[in-house]
Design an enzyme around this catalytic site. Structure first.
Site, PDB file in Angstrom:
ATOM      1  N   TYR A 155      -0.296 -35.814 -25.110  1.00  0.00           N
ATOM      2  CA  TYR A 155       0.187 -37.195 -25.031  1.00  0.00           C
ATOM      3  C   TYR A 155      -0.077 -37.787 -23.647  1.00  0.00           C
ATOM      4  CZ  TYR A 155       3.530 -41.076 -25.613  1.00  0.00           C
ATOM      5  OH  TYR A 155       4.131 -42.314 -25.694  1.00  0.00           O
ATOM      6  N   GLU A 157      -2.115 -36.806 -21.118  1.00  0.00           N
ATOM      7  CA  GLU A 157      -3.542 -36.970 -20.799  1.00  0.00           C
ATOM      8  C   GLU A 157      -4.217 -37.883 -21.810  1.00  0.00           C
ATOM      9  OE1 GLU A 157      -4.706 -36.202 -18.072  1.00  0.00           O
ATOM     10  OE2 GLU A 157      -3.780 -34.375 -17.301  1.00  0.00           O
ATOM     11  N   GLY A 158      -3.744 -37.838 -23.048  1.00  0.00           N
ATOM     12  CA  GLY A 158      -4.293 -38.758 -24.058  1.00  0.00           C
ATOM     13  C   GLY A 158      -4.092 -40.203 -23.639  1.00  0.00           C
TER      14      GLY A 158
END
Ligand code: UDP
Length: 337
Positions: A155, A157-158
């Protein structure tokens, strides 16, 4: 542009924040289409719009090619609010590959769609881009401290990658963009099994069940009521000129998890006991937004205080319990240290 001529696409619009945003957009006269895969969003959040002619719903996953139905003939979308993504740690960690791809492929799909339509694009990013922050409170200029291989990374790094894509499209003058970094938000229409702290402890308190505090409860968060968040998102979308950088949206009123539990216990008159559970891996120790930029650029700051917001939230969950909705669902948990 008058509000009546606005045609908005809201991804993730069946979710907690998205459904409130749709209500506000419709109340202001816009036409709204919602795309949601109902992974964590609920059709029930939009059921009251069944007969609204300015609203339509498409069940689809933003990872996939966007549905042909979205091409409205000669009519073009004017605004894309991109909210789609599981946002609660247990839900986004349940299928981390899907979470990461939602952030990356989903955001690319929506950016390309906004480009094709000539629509303004707003990405909902997150305070999680700051990770477990060494700078407190967190201004947008802080670049964060994220563990890129940990269980939250799909989440965190996304969303960081989603911000990257968004500003790449902006730099190339392909899309007019806005990026909101949303801090912890709460209110009616959260899922009882959302797994985040406000919904967990309010539901536990209402059921006189044990209240689960992860770790010793000294970690802090700053909670923003959903109507304030929606107001901030709309102001950001409508801001001129584009801020050219992300904008924090959240309530700077910081408190510990233990303080939050005490408030909820007092508010509900619950007989629940507090039990401690292991702290999840990479759980941020403290979090508080610096909202100077939102104040300056948007003239925005939260209005609903925690007591009023918690009362409204508890009242809503109590009503859900009476209606026999999903409250009995087992609460999801995340990997712990
Ligand atoms: N938390 C808790 N009990 C719960 C759920 C969460 O003590 O039942 C803690 C969690 O470990 C974190 C804080 O509450 O420190 C906020 O967690 P949440 O999942 O709501 O959001 P986060 O800000 O971590 O994404």
């Amino acid at each position: 542009m008058t509000t009546q001529s606005k045609i908005a696409l809201v991804t993730g619009g069946a979710g907690f924040i998205g459904s409130h945003l749709i209500d506000r957009l419709l109340a202001e006269g816009a036409r709204v289409t919602c795309v949601d895969n109902l992974q964590t969003g609920r059709a029930a959040n939009l059921a009251h719009l069944g007969s609204e002619p300015r609203f339509s719903f498409i069940e689809a996953d933003v990872i996939d090619r966007l549905p042909a139905k979205l091409r409205l003939g000669k009519t073009r979308f004017t605004h894309v609010y991109h909210l789609a993504c599981a946002a609660s740690p247990p839900h986004y960690q349940a299928d981390p590959e899907h979470t990461m791809l939602t952030c990356v492929l989903g955001t690319r799909n929506l950016l390309r769609f906004a480009e094709e339509q000539g629509a303004r694009f707003l990405l909902t990013s997150t305070s999680e881009v700051y990770g477990d922050p060494e700078v407190h409170p967190q201004p947008e200029t802080y670049r964060g401290w994220v563990n890129c291989t940990g269980p939250r990374a799909c989440y965190d790094e996304g969303k960081r990658a989603a911000e990257t894509l968004t500003f790449d499209f902006a730099r190339a003058k392909r899309v007019d963009v806005r990026v909101a970094r949303i801090f912890n938000t709460y209110g009616p229409r959260m899922r009882a099994d959302d797994g985040r702290v406000v919904s967990n402890i309010v539901c536990q308190a209402l059921g006189d069940e044990d209240i689960t505090v992860y770790g010793d409860g000294s970690q802090t968060r700053s909670f923003c009521y959903v109507s304030d968040m929606v107001d901030g998102l709309m102001r950001l979308m409508n801001s001129e000129p584009a801020p050219g950088a992300p904008v924090n949206l959240g309530n700077p009123n910081e408190l510990t998890v233990s303080d939050l539990v005490d408030r909820v216990l007092a508010l509900t008159g619950s007989r629940s006991a507090v039990v401690h559970r292991p702290l999840p891996i990479d759980d941020p120790r403290r979090r508080r937004p610096d909202i100077s930029r939102a104040r300056d650029i948007l003239g925005w700051e939260p209005r609903v205080d925690l007591q009023a917001g918690l009362e409204a939230t508890a009242a809503w969950f109590a009503q859900e319990r009476r209606a026999g909705s999903t409250l009995g669902a087992e609460l999801l948990t995340v990997a712990a240290e």
